[in-house]
Write an enzyme that holds these catalytic residues in place. Structure first.
Site, PDB file in Angstrom:
ATOM      1  N   ALA A 195      -9.689   5.837   4.945  1.00  0.00           N
ATOM      2  CA  ALA A 195      -8.894   6.751   6.222  1.00  0.00           C
ATOM      3  C   ALA A 195     -10.537   7.179   5.791  1.00  0.00           C
ATOM      4  O   ALA A 195     -11.250   7.761   4.534  1.00  0.00           O
ATOM      5  CB  ALA A 195      -7.953   7.507   4.877  1.00  0.00           C
ATOM      6  N   GLY A 196     -10.632   7.544   6.943  1.00  0.00           N
ATOM      7  CA  GLY A 196     -12.774   9.115   7.469  1.00  0.00           C
ATOM      8  C   GLY A 196     -13.039   8.237   7.583  1.00  0.00           C
ATOM      9  O   GLY A 196     -13.912   8.868   8.479  1.00  0.00           O
ATOM     10  N   GLY A 238      -7.596   9.790   9.992  1.00  0.00           N
ATOM     11  CA  GLY A 238      -8.142   9.401  11.340  1.00  0.00           C
ATOM     12  C   GLY A 238      -8.804  10.613  12.325  1.00  0.00           C
ATOM     13  O   GLY A 238      -9.559  10.383  13.259  1.00  0.00           O
ATOM     14  N   LYS A 258       0.930  -1.409   0.044  1.00  0.00           N
ATOM     15  CA  LYS A 258       0.085   0.525  -0.085  1.00  0.00           C
ATOM     16  C   LYS A 258       0.598   1.442   0.251  1.00  0.00           C
ATOM     17  O   LYS A 258       1.930   0.952   1.358  1.00  0.00           O
ATOM     18  CB  LYS A 258      -0.798  -0.353   1.085  1.00  0.00           C
ATOM     19  CG  LYS A 258      -2.032   1.270   1.253  1.00  0.00           C
ATOM     20  CD  LYS A 258      -2.225   1.691   1.947  1.00  0.00           C
ATOM     21  CE  LYS A 258      -2.804   2.705   2.705  1.00  0.00           C
ATOM     22  NZ  LYS A 258      -3.568   3.338   3.926  1.00  0.00           N
ATOM     23  N   ASN A 296      -8.014   1.660  10.363  1.00  0.00           N
ATOM     24  CA  ASN A 296      -7.267   1.569  11.658  1.00  0.00           C
ATOM     25  C   ASN A 296      -7.721   2.537  12.741  1.00  0.00           C
ATOM     26  O   ASN A 296      -8.472   2.080  14.108  1.00  0.00           O
ATOM     27  CB  ASN A 296      -5.811   1.641  11.438  1.00  0.00           C
ATOM     28  CG  ASN A 296      -5.117   1.465  11.969  1.00  0.00           C
ATOM     29  OD1 ASN A 296      -3.810   1.897  12.737  1.00  0.00           O
ATOM     30  ND2 ASN A 296      -5.223   0.720  13.310  1.00  0.00           N
ATOM     31  N   THR A 297      -7.972   3.917  12.822  1.00  0.00           N
ATOM     32  CA  THR A 297      -7.874   4.683  13.479  1.00  0.00           C
ATOM     33  C   THR A 297     -10.245   4.181  14.219  1.00  0.00           C
ATOM     34  O   THR A 297     -10.319   4.091  16.099  1.00  0.00           O
ATOM     35  CB  THR A 297      -8.197   5.638  13.589  1.00  0.00           C
ATOM     36  OG1 THR A 297      -7.054   6.402  13.217  1.00  0.00           O
ATOM     37  CG2 THR A 297      -8.778   6.889  15.048  1.00  0.00           C
TER      38      THR A 297
END
Length: 331
Positions: A261-262, A235, A174, A283-284
């Site tokens: 993301a997001g 994040g 990635k 992830n977050t």
């Protein structure tokens, strides 16, 4: 002799091979990669490459960057493929921000993910017995997806992924090249440059990018294996901010498109899947939840529900009410 290892000077009784240095530090060569004076040292040559006084070594490995079993709700044949590899789970999860490796492993198990992203960082040579991600998240069970987190130039990203390939042998990676530390928004000029270099070097590149359909198409045209537009800043947890552009990218692409993301909660993941994405990377949203393991299971359900909703085809939106009960036979 004095050698710099991961930026710190260390003294040895020379001469020593790379293998000898690793042995003296108590490190397992199978779990890491070594760079000597900015040149990657192939594992097969560790015993033959001599470390000299003044040499600079970088030693890196992968880091993280009880669940209820949940049966898959989707058609078992409704999988997806990237770079010739087939997967059933459309959820990709990161391995960072958890309180410890035990929680990391439990959350990944609950998510049902088959692919996990991993960052590349220096080995802690002062504590060779420190736990490593590979001891908790088995690379034989999961597909490791090395990423270039916190790389801000094409050169940094390419160097990082070459080390990652040496450490684990994976060519599916990635790519993300960030523009600044405030927004963590992708620098698309550097991203394009890095992608071209990596593809020429034999990598299969899944690329984090802006939600610009023109840039997404250019990345696909140069040979990227998957396009990964952001839903919102990394994040942020804001969810899909530009569904129109994401939908355009999906419709024009012949390679997998995954939102990256997001995502903040399960409904955000479902929205991305209902748009027709092939998958979602997060992830977050899991790691920063009050209960990461429970949230991981929720995300698994959301991905499956969103995919089923996309396959089913949603009802059309209307300006006025339309009763669901039949009008015939009214009392």
């Amino acid at each position: 002799m004095r050698v710099s290892i991961n930026g710190e000077p260390r003294d040895f009784d020379g001469p020593l091979s790379v293998f000898g240095v690793l042995e003296s530090l108590g490190l397992d060569p199978r779990k890491l990669a070594v760079e000597r004076n900015l040149e990657i040292v192939p594992k097969s040559t560790y015993e033959n490459v001599t470390v000299a006084d003044g040499d600079r070594l970088e030693i890196v490995h992968f880091i993280g960057g009880g669940a209820t079993s949940v049966d898959s709700l989707t058609d078992p044949d409704d999988g997806w493929a990237v770079a010739g590899q087939n997967f059933k789970s459309r959820l990709i999860v990161g391995t960072g921000k958890y309180k410890d490796f035990e929680e990391t492993a439990a959350a990944i198990d609950a998510s049902g993910a088959e692919i996990v992203t991993v960052a590349v960082r220096r080995v802690n040579v002062t504590d060779p017995n420190a736990p490593m991600l590979v001891d908790y998240v088995d690379p034989k069970r999961y597909t490791y997806l090395p990423n270039t987190a916190f790389c801000y130039t094409a050169d940094e990203a390419v160097r990082t992924l070459r080390l990652a390939r040496e450490a684990g042998g994976w060519s599916l990676v990635k790519l993300e090249v960030l523009g600044d530390q405030t927004t963590l928004y992708p620098d698309m000029v550097e991203t394009l440059s890095a992608a071209e270099l990596l593809i020429k070097d034999g990598f299969e590149v899944m690329v984090y990018c802006s939600d610009d359909p023109i840039m997404a198409k250019r990345l696909e045209d140069i040979g990227c294996a998957a396009i990964m537009p952001l839903a919102a800043p990394i994040g942020s947890g804001l969810g899909v901010q530009n569904p129109v552009n994401i939908r355009v990218i999906i419709e024009q692409s012949k390679v997998p498109v995954l939102v990256d993301a997001g995502v903040g909660t399960a409904s955000d993941a479902a929205v991305a899947m209902e748009l027709g994405c092939d998958g979602v990377l997060m992830n977050t949203a899991i790691a920063a939840a009050k209960s990461p393991v429970v949230m991981a299971a929720a995300m698994r359900h959301a991905i499956e529900a969103g995919r089923l909703a996309y396959l089913a085809g949603r009802m059309p939106k209307k300006l006025y009410a339309d009763p669901s009960s039949p009008l015939a036979g009214l009392i």
